[in-house]
Design an enzyme around this catalytic site. Structure first.
Site, PDB file in Angstrom:
ATOM      1  N   GLU A  57       0.822  -1.209   0.000  1.00 56.20           N
ATOM      2  CA  GLU A  57       0.000   0.000   0.000  1.00 56.20           C
ATOM      3  C   GLU A  57       0.859   1.264   0.000  1.00 56.20           C
ATOM      4  OE1 GLU A  57      -1.055  -2.121   3.908  1.00 56.20           O
ATOM      5  OE2 GLU A  57       0.145  -2.604   2.134  1.00 56.20           O
ATOM      6  N   TRP A 192       8.609 -42.086 -16.167  1.00 57.67           N
ATOM      7  CA  TRP A 192       7.952 -41.397 -15.066  1.00 57.67           C
ATOM      8  C   TRP A 192       6.505 -41.839 -14.970  1.00 57.67           C
ATOM      9  CZ3 TRP A 192      11.447 -39.611 -12.136  1.00 57.67           C
ATOM     10  CH2 TRP A 192      12.626 -39.112 -12.671  1.00 57.67           C
ATOM     11  N   ARG A 206       6.930 -26.342  -5.821  1.00 61.34           N
ATOM     12  CA  ARG A 206       8.146 -26.128  -5.042  1.00 61.34           C
ATOM     13  C   ARG A 206       8.435 -24.636  -4.874  1.00 61.34           C
ATOM     14  NH1 ARG A 206      12.523 -30.613  -7.337  1.00 61.34           N
ATOM     15  NH2 ARG A 206      11.427 -32.486  -6.593  1.00 61.34           N
ATOM     16  N   LEU A 226      16.171 -32.122  -5.655  1.00 59.63           N
ATOM     17  CA  LEU A 226      15.129 -31.492  -4.836  1.00 59.63           C
ATOM     18  C   LEU A 226      15.198 -29.971  -4.893  1.00 59.63           C
ATOM     19  CD1 LEU A 226      15.244 -33.813  -1.670  1.00 59.63           C
ATOM     20  CD2 LEU A 226      13.680 -33.957  -3.618  1.00 59.63           C
ATOM     21  N   ALA A 329       4.214 -41.936   7.896  1.00 65.50           N
ATOM     22  CA  ALA A 329       4.553 -41.367   9.200  1.00 65.50           C
ATOM     23  C   ALA A 329       3.946 -39.982   9.376  1.00 65.50           C
ATOM     24  CB  ALA A 329       6.065 -41.306   9.361  1.00 65.50           C
TER      25      ALA A 329
END
Length: 398
Positions: A57, A192, A206, A226, A329
């Site tokens: 702003e 894949w 990501r 990653l 988990a």
């Protein structure tokens, strides 16, 4: 254009400006602002970035100058009224003579929520709240979870066949020539699981997160990087978090070598059992190693403790890209806020194929993890299910 239609159009523009801050504003929220003059003409816009310091702003006010007097501010999030890294934005809006503020939602921080609106109304500014609120809430859900609970919003992401398999039996897997394009945990007979469009979208996901988490099993099986390869700018590198109880992370892995090459200090390994020699070896290569108490029966640190630690590091959003063990988990530990699950139109079958989630699981359908507020996405022949296991704007998630 009718007033309400014009308001919605300009709020959409403010939301789009706010999205330009993805990757650049964390750990603060994404905010975009549009200011019109008294005749409804756009005279100033702004996007908040952490490094830029000035709030959206304020940037819009600076662009508008004297033309802001008698005008309207359109903004996706309540203007702040407290002294932080910058002075209160509400004071600047009042001083500029803004006549009206149209905001999508209040500040999710319960300590300050509503204070900005109250200050504006007390000064005679007309305030309207709630238009496009769902979009605004989804945009800043990571910040909301972090600011309320001190822990990041956790998204569990995986890719699988229609029958819920993330990989064929380990002995049948042929590793792809180019590991870590985003989706096959260890390859699907050299291919894949999902197509290029879905794999490209993983990097968009990501980019939207501060950190990504995987287990050492994924590192040993796939040798992934990653990284965020969306090509979009980031203020800080994507933090790569590895669960590695006995610190088996190979120094020759692409993950470790990328840190040694780039010197970006973007890998954090949590372990419970480690020798000083092994820890020192990895730290000399730029890997951060933190030892946590082994509080679980299997000798591993518990996930809520890890999330609290990530919150201390100002990580507002975490995406889990683990294998079956880590997925199971996380679900049983109750730390997952939302899921983003990609499906390919394939059926793998076979008792030895790897399921999406392994481990003890839930005893019945009643205590099972319930996904709500579903959104479906198409990526060519593939599709994805996005949904929530718990409300990111709720109190005390962890």
């Amino acid at each position: 254009m009718p007033v309400h239609a014009a308001d919605e159009h300009l709020l959409h523009r403010a939301l789009e400006l706010a999205r330009h801050g993805i990757g650049l504003a964390s750990p603060n929220p994404y905010v975009g602002a549009v200011i019109t003059d008294a005749q409804g003409n756009v005279v100033g816009t702004g996007t908040y970035t952490y490094a830029g310091l000035k709030h959206a702003e304020i940037l819009a006010l600076e662009a508008a100058g004297a033309r802001a007097r008698g005008g309207t501010l359109y903004i996706n999030l309540e203007p702040h009224a407290h002294q932080g890294r910058t002075p209160p934005c509400t004071d600047a809006l009042i001083a500029a003579g803004v006549h009206r503020v149209v905001a999508s939602m209040p500040d999710p921080n319960p300590k300050v929520s509503g204070r900005g609106f109250d200050n504006l109304r007390a000064a005679g500014v007309r305030v309207e709240v709630g238009r496009l609120e769902e979009q605004a809430r989804r945009l800043n859900e990571g910040f909301a979870c972090y600011i309320r609970n001190g822990t990041p919003l956790v998204t569990l992401k995986s890719a699988m066949t229609l029958d819920g398999k993330i990989s064929p039996p380990p002995g049948n897997v042929l590793r792809p020539e180019a590991p870590d394009q985003g989706l096959a945990p260890s390859g699907f007979r050299g291919k894949w699981i999902t197509g290029e469009a879905a794999r490209a979208h993983v990097h968009e996901l990501r980019h939207q997160h501060d950190a990504i988490l995987a287990g050492i099993g994924t590192i040993l099986a796939d040798n992934p990087l990653l990284t965020d390869r969306s090509g979009r700018p980031r203020r800080r590198p994507l933090l790569r978090v590895i669960l590695d109880s006995h610190l088996r992370l190979p120094v020759e892995s692409r993950l470790v070598q990328s840190v040694a090459k780039e010197q970006d200090n973007s890998v954090l390994v949590f372990c419970s059992s480690v020798t000083e020699q092994r820890k020192s070896q990895l730290e000399q290569l730029g890997i951060h190693v933190e030892q946590l108490p082994a509080t679980r029966p299997d000798g591993r640190p518990d996930l809520p403790t890890i999330l609290r630690r990530l919150g201390q590091l100002e990580i507002t959003s975490l995406m889990i890209e683990g294998g079956a063990t880590v997925n199971g988990a996380a679900l049983v530990a109750g730390v997952v806020d939302k899921v983003f699950l990609y499906y390919a139109p394939k059926i793998l079958g076979g008792a030895g194929s790897i399921p999406f989630a392994a481990g003890a699981g839930f005893e019945d359908t009643h205590p099972a993890a319930q996904v709500k507020h579903l959104h479906l996405h198409r990526f060519g022949e593939d599709f994805a299910v996005e949904g929530y296991l718990r409300e990111p704007y709720g109190e005390s998630n962890c």
